[in-house]
Write an enzyme that holds these catalytic residues in place. Structure first.
Site, short mmCIF file in Angstrom:
data_model
loop_
_atom_site.label_atom_id
_atom_site.label_comp_id
_atom_site.label_asym_id
_atom_site.label_seq_id
_atom_site.Cartn_x
_atom_site.Cartn_y
_atom_site.Cartn_z
CE LYS A 1 8.70 -70.08 70.42
NZ LYS A 1 8.46 -71.53 70.22
NE ARG B 1 10.49 -72.61 76.15
CZ ARG B 1 11.27 -72.50 75.08
NH1 ARG B 1 11.97 -71.41 74.85
NH2 ARG B 1 11.33 -73.48 74.22
NE ARG C 1 14.59 -77.86 64.87
CZ ARG C 1 14.10 -77.01 65.77
NH1 ARG C 1 13.68 -75.81 65.39
NH2 ARG C 1 14.03 -77.35 67.03
NE ARG D 1 17.34 -77.39 68.91
CZ ARG D 1 16.46 -76.41 69.17
NH1 ARG D 1 16.33 -75.40 68.33
NH2 ARG D 1 15.72 -76.43 70.26
NE ARG E 1 12.35 -78.82 72.50
CZ ARG E 1 12.71 -78.70 71.22
NH1 ARG E 1 13.09 -79.76 70.54
NH2 ARG E 1 12.68 -77.52 70.64
P1 AMP Z 1 14.24 -73.42 72.12
O1 AMP Z 1 15.35 -73.32 71.14
O2 AMP Z 1 13.53 -72.09 72.33
O3 AMP Z 1 13.27 -74.54 71.80
O4 AMP Z 1 14.88 -73.76 73.55
C1 AMP Z 1 15.65 -74.93 73.74
C2 AMP Z 1 15.70 -75.29 75.20
O5 AMP Z 1 16.31 -74.21 75.94
C3 AMP Z 1 14.37 -75.49 75.88
O6 AMP Z 1 13.85 -76.80 75.69
C4 AMP Z 1 14.72 -75.22 77.35
O7 AMP Z 1 15.44 -76.32 77.90
C5 AMP Z 1 15.71 -74.07 77.22
N1 AMP Z 1 15.01 -72.76 77.26
C6 AMP Z 1 14.93 -71.84 76.26
N2 AMP Z 1 14.23 -70.77 76.65
C7 AMP Z 1 13.84 -71.03 77.93
C8 AMP Z 1 13.06 -70.32 78.89
N3 AMP Z 1 12.53 -69.11 78.61
N4 AMP Z 1 12.87 -70.88 80.10
C9 AMP Z 1 13.41 -72.08 80.42
N5 AMP Z 1 14.12 -72.82 79.56
C10 AMP Z 1 14.36 -72.30 78.32
#
Ligand code: AMP
Length: 224
Positions: free
Chosen positions: A20, A95, A134, A167, A178
């Site tokens: 995404k 989410r 990654r 990361r 996740r």
């Molecule tokens: P991402 O980079 O989108 O994979 O997000 C990394 C982490 O940020 C996720 O595993 C969550 O801990 C937190 N996070 C990001 N977006 C959200 C969301 N919309 N709701 C809750 N936690 C989020």
């Protein structure tokens, strides 16, 4: 017609590692398109040591979702400060169902409803390989993968020579968490948006260029 030539307000939905962010980054390279990634916003709060960053970090490192109230307030702020933007992409938000309902409400008050919800579909085995492999360059931000897109020298960026890092939530234990959080909390959004007639589904288990072409065609016509 290219995606950048029409106005859209889109949610990019899909499991972690579905691409995404990569696709949103490419679309937002066009004029007048804003890319709002909640993951990037949270990582920036953590790096800057803000109070929100301190509250979010533990959840993020464990691969769990940050509580709805924190995220909803952060996104509403961002949307309010970018009200005049033509097109935008929400990457990683909503989410959960409460997040989706809060988004609907604030877009309704702004009289600017969603135009697309794009679902990036990728099987779990491919996601695990993408996420655990990654690596990101700390200097130029280039993204590599030890399995599918390795650098010539392990740990060093081919583009700029910078050191590569992983990361903390791309470690295998956090990745498993996740994916579980996605299945339990985010997958119900597929039916939520399907029933509103908003969902566009893309097979994202392909090269970024192939996905990008299909995405550009999808964004060119409103679906909601
Ligand atoms: P991402 O980079 O989108 O994979 O997000 C990394 C982490 O940020 C996720 O595993 C969550 O801990 C937190 N996070 C990001 N977006 C959200 C969301 N919309 N709701 C809750 N936690 C989020």
């Amino acid at each position: 017609m290219g995606a950048a030539e029409v106005s859209f307000r889109s949610v990019f939905l899909g499991p972690p590692g579905a691409g995404k962010g990569t696709q949103a980054h490419t679309v937002a390279a066009g004029p007048g398109v804003l890319h709002l990634s909640t993951g990037d916003m949270l990582r920036s709060h953590v790096a800057q040591g803000t109070e929100l960053g301190a509250q979010a970090k533990g959840f993020m490192d464990a691969g769990q979702l940050v509580p709805d109230a924190l995220i909803i307030a952060m996104v509403e702020d961002q949307l309010a400060s970018n009200e005049e933007s033509g097109s935008w992409i929400l990457d990683g938000f909503p989410r959960t169902i409460p997040q989706a309902e809060a988004l609907d409400q604030s877009l309704q008050s702004a009289n600017a409803p969603l135009t697309h919800v794009v679902y990036f579909r990728v099987p779990n085995e491919a996601l695990i390989q993408r996420l655990t492999g990654r690596r990101t360059c700390g200097d130029c931000g280039a993204i590599w993968n030890v399995h599918t897109h390795p650098t010539q020298t392990e740990g060093t960026c081919d583009a700029c020579g910078g050191a590569l890092t992983q990361r903390s939530d791309d470690r295998p234990e956090a990745v498993a968490q996740r994916l579980e959080a996605y299945d339990k909390q985010t997958k119900p959004l597929l039916d939520f948006y399907r029933s509103k007639g908003c969902l566009v589904e893309i097979d994202a288990d392909r090269s970024p260029d192939e996905v990008s072409k299909e995405l550009s065609d999808a964004l060119a016509k409103e679906v909601c």
